[in-house]
Write an enzyme that holds these catalytic residues in place. Structure first.
Site, PDB file in Angstrom:
ATOM      1  N   ASP A  14       7.236   6.808  27.438  1.00 60.18           N
ATOM      2  CA  ASP A  14       8.647   7.080  27.168  1.00 60.18           C
ATOM      3  C   ASP A  14       9.481   6.909  28.437  1.00 60.18           C
ATOM      4  O   ASP A  14       8.998   7.150  29.546  1.00 60.18           O
ATOM      5  CB  ASP A  14       8.785   8.511  26.634  1.00 60.18           C
ATOM      6  N   ASN A  62      10.938   3.947  15.187  1.00 57.48           N
ATOM      7  CA  ASN A  62      11.700   3.087  16.100  1.00 57.48           C
ATOM      8  C   ASN A  62      12.522   2.011  15.396  1.00 57.48           C
ATOM      9  O   ASN A  62      13.398   1.386  16.008  1.00 57.48           O
ATOM     10  CB  ASN A  62      10.771   2.421  17.126  1.00 57.48           C
TER      11      ASN A  62
END
Length: 236
Positions: A14, A62
């Site tokens: 991330d 996503n």
């Protein structure tokens, strides 16, 4: 008393977007930098005795990102596979993909199949890439397959226990992760390896993924080795 280092490390990579934005660049610039970081981490695994490395590349959630970012990521995945195929084979890395491939484009699926096939005989680092993956989606898909086997008479309902479902998961050939790392300062697991990580150790670190180094991985693996893992029991 602590034990040895982790055999299976899973990473939620991330912070690519924030890393890029801090430099006044588009988010995709960060994703490209993050892809380069993967190579360094994969190369560090043998020295750290990490046999299995699982990385979270793209989640089922996503798709909610902008069309530009999603298209850029899909292009990046295609480029990464094409570019790294030879190097991964040469380094004796075996690559597997987990996740639901249905929504991915045909060219990308073809490249994924190609990379899996090209590295299938390798017995070094076992790299698993989670692509269009979500833990709940994986459990739902596994449960459907299990239910179908019950309906077909291949499995009796009374024989289903906690050892049964893992055989239907995408990760059925892998051991459970020992250590799950999330970069970028977020302290959540974001639907990653929900079933498999029941007894994993977690490390939530502030480093943004493009800044994550092999040295930091080594430090986290050493820290893991000093932990007392009792799996619900009591140390005698």
């Amino acid at each position: 008393m602590g034990g040895s280092g982790p055999r299976h490390v899973a990473i939620i990579m991330d912070g690519n977007g924030r890393w890029a934005q801090a430099r006044g660049r588009p988010r995709l610039f960060g994703h490209h930098a993050g892809a380069r970081r993967v190579r360094e981490v994969v190369e560090a695994c043998p020295d750290l005795k990490v046999k299995y490395l699982t990385i979270f590349a793209f989640s089922t959630e996503n798709w909610k990102r902008t069309q530009t970012e999603v298209a850029g990521l899909m292009s990046l995945f295609r480029r990464y596979i094409s570019k790294e195929m030879q190097a991964l084979s040469a380094r004796n890395v075996r690559v597997r993909f987990i996740g639901d491939r249905v929504r991915l484009d045909k060219k990308l699926i073809q490249l994924m199949d190609q990379l899996e096939k090209a590295t299938s005989g390798n017995d070094g680092t076992q790299l698993t890439i989670a692509l269009n993956y979500g833990g709940r989606d994986e459990v739902a898909r596994a449960t459907r397959r299990l239910a179908q086997d019950v309906a077909d008479g291949k499995l009796r309902p009374e024989d289903v226990d906690q050892e049964t479902l893992p055989k239907y998961l995408d990760t059925h050939v892998l051991p459970d992760p020992d250590l799950v790392i999330r970069t970028s300062g977020e302290a959540r697991i974001s639907n990653f390896l929900l079933w498999q990580s029941a007894y994993a150790e977690y490390e939530f670190i502030d480093t943004l993924w493009p800044d994550f180094t092999a040295e930091e991985l080594k430090s986290l693996c050493n820290s893991y080795g000093r932990r007392d893992r009792r799996f619900g029991g009591v140390q005698k």
